[in-house]
Design an enzyme around this catalytic site. Structure first.
Site, mmCIF file in Angstrom:
data_model
loop_
_atom_site.group_PDB
_atom_site.id
_atom_site.type_symbol
_atom_site.label_atom_id
_atom_site.label_comp_id
_atom_site.label_asym_id
_atom_site.label_seq_id
_atom_site.Cartn_x
_atom_site.Cartn_y
_atom_site.Cartn_z
ATOM 1 N N GLY A 10 0.884 -1.157 -0.021
ATOM 2 C CA GLY A 10 -0.070 0.097 -0.067
ATOM 3 C C GLY A 10 0.839 1.296 0.076
ATOM 4 N N ASN A 11 2.014 1.231 0.767
ATOM 5 C CA ASN A 11 2.787 2.405 0.808
ATOM 6 C C ASN A 11 3.636 2.508 -0.494
ATOM 7 O OD1 ASN A 11 2.519 3.472 3.398
ATOM 8 N ND2 ASN A 11 3.304 1.633 4.315
ATOM 9 N N LYS A 126 -1.353 -2.382 13.573
ATOM 10 C CA LYS A 126 -1.092 -2.339 12.254
ATOM 11 C C LYS A 126 -1.048 -0.916 11.764
ATOM 12 C CE LYS A 126 -1.282 -3.389 7.807
ATOM 13 N NZ LYS A 126 -0.325 -3.724 6.974
ATOM 14 N N LYS A 212 -2.000 -7.420 4.615
ATOM 15 C CA LYS A 212 -1.944 -8.128 3.341
ATOM 16 C C LYS A 212 -1.059 -9.183 2.856
ATOM 17 C CE LYS A 212 1.330 -5.977 0.812
ATOM 18 N NZ LYS A 212 1.813 -5.477 1.727
ATOM 19 N N LYS A 274 6.100 -8.938 6.383
ATOM 20 C CA LYS A 274 6.635 -9.518 5.208
ATOM 21 C C LYS A 274 7.327 -10.753 5.291
ATOM 22 C CE LYS A 274 6.488 -4.998 3.441
ATOM 23 N NZ LYS A 274 4.753 -5.149 3.128
HETATM 24 N N1 LIG Z 1 15.015 -4.779 8.009
HETATM 25 C C1 LIG Z 1 14.238 -4.119 6.781
HETATM 26 N N2 LIG Z 1 14.823 -3.980 5.585
HETATM 27 C C2 LIG Z 1 14.399 -3.268 4.688
HETATM 28 N N3 LIG Z 1 12.850 -2.617 5.046
HETATM 29 C C3 LIG Z 1 12.823 -2.402 6.265
HETATM 30 C C4 LIG Z 1 13.345 -3.234 7.294
HETATM 31 N N4 LIG Z 1 12.731 -3.090 8.308
HETATM 32 C C5 LIG Z 1 11.793 -1.996 8.092
HETATM 33 N N5 LIG Z 1 11.779 -1.738 6.841
HETATM 34 C C6 LIG Z 1 10.751 -0.514 6.105
HETATM 35 O O1 LIG Z 1 9.615 -1.426 5.974
HETATM 36 C C7 LIG Z 1 9.222 -0.665 4.806
HETATM 37 C C8 LIG Z 1 8.206 -1.872 3.997
HETATM 38 O O2 LIG Z 1 6.940 -1.813 4.819
HETATM 39 P P1 LIG Z 1 5.757 -1.202 4.672
HETATM 40 O O3 LIG Z 1 5.863 0.349 4.029
HETATM 41 O O4 LIG Z 1 4.607 -1.209 5.614
HETATM 42 O O5 LIG Z 1 5.202 -2.049 3.315
HETATM 43 P P2 LIG Z 1 4.139 -2.006 2.271
HETATM 44 O O6 LIG Z 1 4.975 -1.661 1.019
HETATM 45 O O7 LIG Z 1 3.666 -3.234 2.286
HETATM 46 O O8 LIG Z 1 3.123 -0.799 2.555
HETATM 47 C C9 LIG Z 1 10.279 -0.467 3.672
HETATM 48 O O9 LIG Z 1 9.974 0.426 2.855
HETATM 49 C C10 LIG Z 1 11.354 -0.112 4.727
HETATM 50 O O10 LIG Z 1 10.962 1.479 5.062
HETATM 51 N N1 LIG Z 2 -3.455 -4.049 4.705
HETATM 52 C C1 LIG Z 2 -2.266 -3.835 4.640
HETATM 53 O O1 LIG Z 2 -1.472 -4.621 4.948
HETATM 54 O O2 LIG Z 2 -1.760 -2.689 3.786
HETATM 55 P P1 LIG Z 2 -0.193 -2.238 3.756
HETATM 56 O O3 LIG Z 2 0.202 -3.162 3.016
HETATM 57 O O4 LIG Z 2 -0.269 -0.925 3.268
HETATM 58 O O5 LIG Z 2 0.138 -1.904 5.090
#
Ligand SMILES: Nc1ncnc2c1ncn2[C@@H]1O[C@H](COP(=O)(O)OP(=O)(O)O)[C@@H](O)[C@H]1O
Ligand SMILES: NC(=O)OP(=O)(O)O
Length: 312
Positions: A10-11, A126, A212, A274
């Site tokens: 999502g981000n 979350k 997700k 993840k």
């Molecule tokens: N060990 C790690 N290795 C790489 N990224 C990390 C780590 N710990 C935290 N992150 C952060 O986690 C982010 C991914 O999670 P998030 O933004 O919540 O995911 P999504 O893309 O699913 O929304 C990365 O962009 C980075 O900023």
């Molecule tokens: N629902 C959910 O996990 O969304 P993000 O990937 O944006 O955190």
């Protein structure tokens, strides 16, 4: 031919409709490239920023007008599935037409079954919505006793909500049916709409946001996928993330991942789910592999030239 579940972060989808469509349009050639190689793809996506935006928009509008009521998270998630699914369908259809490929694409509004007694309901963790400064989020928390927040991976402060674990996918049969009929399927958006089974045996929505990555791992297992791709904003998983000695990983075994997780290398609410989802999928069947990579470098990850592969 492999069956591949691709989870889009999502981000990594931007913060407004224009950014989102642009990010999706940039990613579609690599997604379609997989079909050209003879693979079957199922796309799931996050909704953290989007579900937070929808929730906030209804809260603010309800303060301005008695014609609008605040919306609960299950309806906000359903809306985010439509909003993101629409952009995905549009972008994918465009690319399919460009490449003269006769595939169809459909978004399945997906309900995901959770346990009503999941301890996550007592422990919101979350992150959703926008990133705020500490001062701003403290101000927001003062106005609502049910508002909880955390610092999110050095990017700012975010609201956190309950995130129960997925148990089953209500629309699994429809998803398999569409796959059998050569559809590109978009499903489990935002982790799915959280539901539990009530005493009459019917689905009942519950306010939460399912992760997700866990929902995608569950989906991948349930539909017998060979690969789980988790696409986010970083090229690779790192140990010592954000420190001077940060080290990006090309691959790790489930055992190594467990050890790194124990040492606290993966931030809760972002990279930790993840890696956990990747371990869960890689452990679930012979030859199954999970790959965590950036949306931008997805084509390279698909060739094994970027991303982190998690294997048994
Ligand atoms: N060990 C790690 N290795 C790489 N990224 C990390 C780590 N710990 C935290 N992150 C952060 O986690 C982010 C991914 O999670 P998030 O933004 O919540 O995911 P999504 O893309 O699913 O929304 C990365 O962009 C980075 O900023
Ligand atoms: N629902 C959910 O996990 O969304 P993000 O990937 O944006 O955190």
């Amino acid at each position: 031919m492999s069956r591949i579940v691709i989870a889009l972060g999502g981000n990594a989808l931007g913060n407004n409709p224009k950014e989102q469509q642009e990010m999706i349009d940039a990613a579609t050639p690599s997604l379609i490239g997989l079909i050209a190689q003879g693979h079957e793809i199922i796309i799931s996506h996050g909704n953290g920023p989007q579900v937070g935006m929808i929730n906030l928009a209804f809260d603010l509008a309800s303060q301005q007008s008695d014609k609008v009521v605040p919306l609960q998270l299950m309806e906000c998630t359903a809306m985010s599935q439509g909003y993101i699914g629409y952009h995905l369908q549009k972008g994918i259809k465009k690319e399919l037409r460009k490449q003269g490929m006769p595939w169809n694409v459909a978004t399945v509004v997906t309900q995901v079954v959770v346990d009503k007694e999941d301890s996550a309901f007592q422990n919101p963790n979350k992150p959703i919505g926008a990133f705020y400064s500490k001062e701003k989020i403290e101000e927001m928390a003062k106005e609502d006793i049910n508002f909880h927040y955390v610092e999110d991976s050095g990017r700012g402060f975010r609201q956190v909500v309950a995130s129960p674990k997925p148990i089953d996918i209500a629309e699994k049969a429809s998803i398999l049916n569409l796959l059998d009929n050569e559809y590109i399927v978009i499903a489990c958006g935002g982790g799915g709409i959280p539901v539990y089974i009530n005493d009459d045996g019917d689905y009942e929505g519950v306010p939460a946001v399912i992760d997700k990555d866990f929902a995608s791992a569950k989906l991948a297992q349930e539909i017998g996928a060979d690969y789980l791709f988790i696409l986010t904003a970083v090229d690779r998983v790192a140990i010592n993330f954000g420190k001077e000695n940060q080290q990006a990983l090309e691959e790790m075994s489930v055992e190594e991942a467990k050890q790194y997780a124990k040492e606290g290398h993966f931030a809760p609410g972002s990279m930790s789910p993840k890696v956990e989802a990747a371990m869960q999928f890689a452990s679930s069947g012979k030859g199954r592999k999970a790959i965590i990579a950036s949306l931008e470098k997805a084509p390279l990850a698909m060739k094994g030239e970027s991303g982190t592969t998690i294997h048994m």
